[in-house]
Scaffold this motif. Structure first.
Motif, PDB file in Angstrom:
ATOM      1  N   UNK A  77       0.818  -1.209   0.000  1.00  0.00           N
ATOM      2  CA  UNK A  77       0.000   0.000   0.000  1.00  0.00           C
ATOM      3  C   UNK A  77       0.856   1.266   0.000  1.00  0.00           C
ATOM      4  N   UNK A  78       1.955   1.245   0.773  1.00  0.00           N
ATOM      5  CA  UNK A  78       2.816   2.434   0.883  1.00  0.00           C
ATOM      6  C   UNK A  78       3.869   2.479  -0.218  1.00  0.00           C
ATOM      7  N   UNK A  79       4.030   1.368  -0.919  1.00  0.00           N
ATOM      8  CA  UNK A  79       5.124   1.259  -1.883  1.00  0.00           C
ATOM      9  C   UNK A  79       5.078   2.303  -3.001  1.00  0.00           C
ATOM     10  N   UNK A  80       3.919   2.610  -3.594  1.00  0.00           N
ATOM     11  CA  UNK A  80       3.916   3.577  -4.702  1.00  0.00           C
ATOM     12  C   UNK A  80       4.524   4.926  -4.337  1.00  0.00           C
ATOM     13  N   UNK A  81       4.285   5.384  -3.115  1.00  0.00           N
ATOM     14  CA  UNK A  81       4.835   6.689  -2.721  1.00  0.00           C
ATOM     15  C   UNK A  81       6.355   6.627  -2.655  1.00  0.00           C
ATOM     16  N   UNK A  82       6.865   5.624  -1.939  1.00  0.00           N
ATOM     17  CA  UNK A  82       8.318   5.507  -1.790  1.00  0.00           C
ATOM     18  C   UNK A  82       8.986   5.135  -3.106  1.00  0.00           C
ATOM     19  N   UNK A  83       8.334   4.263  -3.890  1.00  0.00           N
ATOM     20  CA  UNK A  83       8.918   3.882  -5.171  1.00  0.00           C
ATOM     21  C   UNK A  83       8.960   5.068  -6.135  1.00  0.00           C
ATOM     22  N   UNK A  84       7.978   5.949  -6.049  1.00  0.00           N
ATOM     23  CA  UNK A  84       7.997   7.139  -6.919  1.00  0.00           C
ATOM     24  C   UNK A  84       9.235   7.977  -6.638  1.00  0.00           C
ATOM     25  N   UNK A  85       9.503   8.194  -5.364  1.00  0.00           N
ATOM     26  CA  UNK A  85      10.706   8.952  -5.008  1.00  0.00           C
ATOM     27  C   UNK A  85      11.967   8.176  -5.396  1.00  0.00           C
ATOM     28  N   UNK A  86      11.958   6.869  -5.142  1.00  0.00           N
ATOM     29  CA  UNK A  86      13.147   6.067  -5.375  1.00  0.00           C
ATOM     30  C   UNK A  86      13.499   5.919  -6.839  1.00  0.00           C
ATOM     31  N   UNK A  87      12.508   5.603  -7.670  1.00  0.00           N
ATOM     32  CA  UNK A  87      12.778   5.376  -9.096  1.00  0.00           C
ATOM     33  C   UNK A  87      13.263   6.659  -9.765  1.00  0.00           C
ATOM     34  N   UNK A  88      12.554   7.749  -9.534  1.00  0.00           N
ATOM     35  CA  UNK A  88      12.943   9.011 -10.174  1.00  0.00           C
ATOM     36  C   UNK A  88      14.312   9.477  -9.664  1.00  0.00           C
ATOM     37  N   UNK A  89      14.545   9.373  -8.367  1.00  0.00           N
ATOM     38  CA  UNK A  89      15.824   9.838  -7.831  1.00  0.00           C
ATOM     39  C   UNK A  89      16.966   8.960  -8.312  1.00  0.00           C
ATOM     40  N   UNK A  90      16.730   7.643  -8.438  1.00  0.00           N
ATOM     41  CA  UNK A  90      17.773   6.727  -8.905  1.00  0.00           C
ATOM     42  C   UNK A  90      18.238   7.103 -10.309  1.00  0.00           C
ATOM     43  N   UNK A  91      17.299   7.205 -11.234  1.00  0.00           N
ATOM     44  CA  UNK A  91      17.682   7.512 -12.614  1.00  0.00           C
ATOM     45  C   UNK A  91      18.207   8.936 -12.748  1.00  0.00           C
ATOM     46  N   UNK A  92      17.629   9.854 -12.009  1.00  0.00           N
ATOM     47  CA  UNK A  92      18.090  11.245 -12.078  1.00  0.00           C
ATOM     48  C   UNK A  92      19.523  11.379 -11.564  1.00  0.00           C
ATOM     49  N   UNK A  93      19.805  10.755 -10.434  1.00  0.00           N
ATOM     50  CA  UNK A  93      21.137  10.875  -9.841  1.00  0.00           C
ATOM     51  C   UNK A  93      22.178  10.151 -10.686  1.00  0.00           C
ATOM     52  N   UNK A  94      21.884   8.931 -11.099  1.00  0.00           N
ATOM     53  CA  UNK A  94      22.890   8.169 -11.843  1.00  0.00           C
ATOM     54  C   UNK A  94      23.189   8.790 -13.205  1.00  0.00           C
ATOM     55  N   UNK A 153      16.968  14.514  -3.764  1.00  0.00           N
ATOM     56  CA  UNK A 153      18.172  14.273  -4.578  1.00  0.00           C
ATOM     57  C   UNK A 153      19.220  15.361  -4.427  1.00  0.00           C
ATOM     58  N   UNK A 154      18.891  16.457  -3.770  1.00  0.00           N
ATOM     59  CA  UNK A 154      19.788  17.615  -3.763  1.00  0.00           C
ATOM     60  C   UNK A 154      21.178  17.264  -3.214  1.00  0.00           C
ATOM     61  N   UNK A 155      21.230  16.387  -2.256  1.00  0.00           N
ATOM     62  CA  UNK A 155      22.528  16.029  -1.679  1.00  0.00           C
ATOM     63  C   UNK A 155      23.142  14.771  -2.259  1.00  0.00           C
ATOM     64  N   UNK A 156      22.500  14.204  -3.278  1.00  0.00           N
ATOM     65  CA  UNK A 156      22.953  12.903  -3.785  1.00  0.00           C
ATOM     66  C   UNK A 156      23.881  12.957  -4.977  1.00  0.00           C
ATOM     67  N   UNK A 157      24.171  14.163  -5.473  1.00  0.00           N
ATOM     68  CA  UNK A 157      24.975  14.271  -6.689  1.00  0.00           C
ATOM     69  C   UNK A 157      26.477  14.266  -6.406  1.00  0.00           C
ATOM     70  N   UNK A 158      26.871  14.790  -5.261  1.00  0.00           N
ATOM     71  CA  UNK A 158      28.293  15.054  -5.022  1.00  0.00           C
ATOM     72  C   UNK A 158      29.136  13.780  -5.046  1.00  0.00           C
ATOM     73  N   UNK A 173      29.785  -0.469  -7.749  1.00  0.00           N
ATOM     74  CA  UNK A 173      29.735  -0.891  -6.353  1.00  0.00           C
ATOM     75  C   UNK A 173      28.351  -0.721  -5.739  1.00  0.00           C
ATOM     76  N   UNK A 174      27.761   0.439  -5.928  1.00  0.00           N
ATOM     77  CA  UNK A 174      26.483   0.690  -5.275  1.00  0.00           C
ATOM     78  C   UNK A 174      25.290   0.561  -6.184  1.00  0.00           C
ATOM     79  N   UNK A 175      25.522   0.154  -7.457  1.00  0.00           N
ATOM     80  CA  UNK A 175      24.405   0.148  -8.415  1.00  0.00           C
ATOM     81  C   UNK A 175      23.309  -0.865  -8.073  1.00  0.00           C
ATOM     82  N   UNK A 176      23.643  -2.162  -7.872  1.00  0.00           N
ATOM     83  CA  UNK A 176      22.551  -3.120  -7.600  1.00  0.00           C
ATOM     84  C   UNK A 176      21.759  -2.798  -6.338  1.00  0.00           C
TER      85      UNK A 176
END
Length: 378
Positions: free
Chosen positions: A138-155, A248-253, A300-303
């Protein structure tokens, strides 16, 4: 390699059992268990549950009904009337056939006759009338929305920016981009979220009302069902933009500097000098030879990041933007002593971390054939 994979898979079981055992022992010493929490609520001293209609609330009624008999019923509801060893074993695996007249072997091979984490049954929440898996889904869509977008955006951003910074090392672009990346890294996401919600949120003191009230959609708005698909997508992105930006603001460095340094290290190696001496174009040297070797540290951290993007949760950001995701669920479970949720989510996240670590090791071999697990084991 197959023997290595089998060995790692077998090692996951004692690791998971150890993690769950330590957590199980720890929560036995934590004051204010679920019975105390429910007593507090029934007596009017506790906070209200986020989702009304919990099993215990429905059975117990009002505060004046609290007596030793009712307290014993509460203990039965939470299975606390059973001995400690039985609760511990039930956490992992327990044979509990519902229909004993069907015969032992029929029940033995019936999945419904088993309980415990090893058969991926995590029990029901103490307060929400739902199973742990139902709550996670039930809670997964909210967290997955943040996770999927941030993953592809950051990488994607970090790899492209890291390559550009390495190519233009020491130039103005490198300096300016480093300043922006480090500024973003130094700003805590939750602090930025507070500023955004104060100045651009729905409150009366905001400069502009750009950030929606709550959630990831305007499903509660009048006529939402009649909106076009395009309008719903725009509305979803509108709700997602601010929390995603803070997330994602702190995830780029880290990843950007790791990419840049890996490429710079490869640029100094002999094979690059040889390739240049042969007259190969710089783009061919960079993308065909250097990038392949420079990718190894990035793997290293991709998977783990890939698996984690579906279960990403940020308590503070979800709380500030009123997003009902896994981060908020875990926080409320700890506060309310909702042990099935705490233990169930811990088991799942630990399992994913172990699987992610195994995939990381395997990806090393896929990228660099010189790496061999058999040789490293002597």
């Amino acid at each position: 390699m197959i023997s290595y994979i089998i060995r790692r898979l077998l090692l996951m079981f004692p690791t998971l059992i150890g993690i769950v055992t330590i957590t199980f022992i720890t929560i036995q010493f934590v004051p204010g268990g679920p019975v105390d929490q429910m007593k507090s609520i029934l007596l009017g001293h506790g906070s209200e549950m986020s989702e009304a209609g919990g099993a215990a609330l429905g059975k117990q009624g009002k505060a004046q009904e609290l007596d030793p008999e009712r307290l014993e019923e509460l203990r039965k509801i939470y299975h606390l009337d059973r001995p400690l060893w039985e609760r511990y074993l039930r956490t992992f695996l327990w044979f509990a056939p519902e229909d004993k007249e069907r015969g032992f072997w029929t029940n033995f091979f019936d999945y419904d006759s088993w309980e415990g984490f090893l058969v991926f049954k995590f029990g029901n929440s103490f307060y929400r009338n739902k199973s742990v898996l139902e709550l996670i889904v039930e809670k997964l869509p909210v967290s997955a929305s943040l996770g999927v977008f941030s993953f592809f955006l950051i990488y994607t951003t970090c790899v492209v920016l890291g390559i550009a910074k390495a190519v233009k090392h020491g130039e103005r672009f490198d300096t300016v981009s480093s300043i922006f990346v480090l500024i973003g890294y130094s700003i805590p996401g939750f602090v930025l979220a507070i500023f955004l919600i104060v100045f651009l949120g729905p409150g009366d003191g905001a400069i502009a009302h750009w950030i929606p009230l709550s959630g990831l959609t305007s499903a509660s708005a009048y006529g939402y069902e009649d909106w076009s698909t395009w309008r719903k997508i725009v509305d979803y992105l509108h709700h997602l933009a601010a929390p995603l930006f803070c997330y994602v603001i702190g995830g780029f460095a880290t990843l950007t500097m790791l990419t840049k340094n890996a490429i710079l290290e490869e640029l100094r190696k002999q094979y690059v000098i040889t390739a240049r001496a042969k007259g190969l174009p710089e783009k061919v040297i960079l993308f065909k030879h250097i990038l392949k070797n420079a990718l190894i540290p990035l793997v290293t951290g991709f998977p783990i990041a890939f698996l984690g993007m579906f279960f990403t949760g940020s308590l503070l950001i979800e709380q500030i933007f009123t997003l009902d995701g896994l981060g908020l669920l875990g926080y409320q479970a700890v506060i309310q002593r909702d042990y099935p949720i705490v233990m169930g989510t811990l088991f799942l996240f630990s399992l994913m971390a172990l699987v992610g670590q195994l995939l990381t090791d395997l990806s090393y071999v896929l990228i660099d054939r010189r790496i061999s697990f058999e040789e490293s084991q002597g």
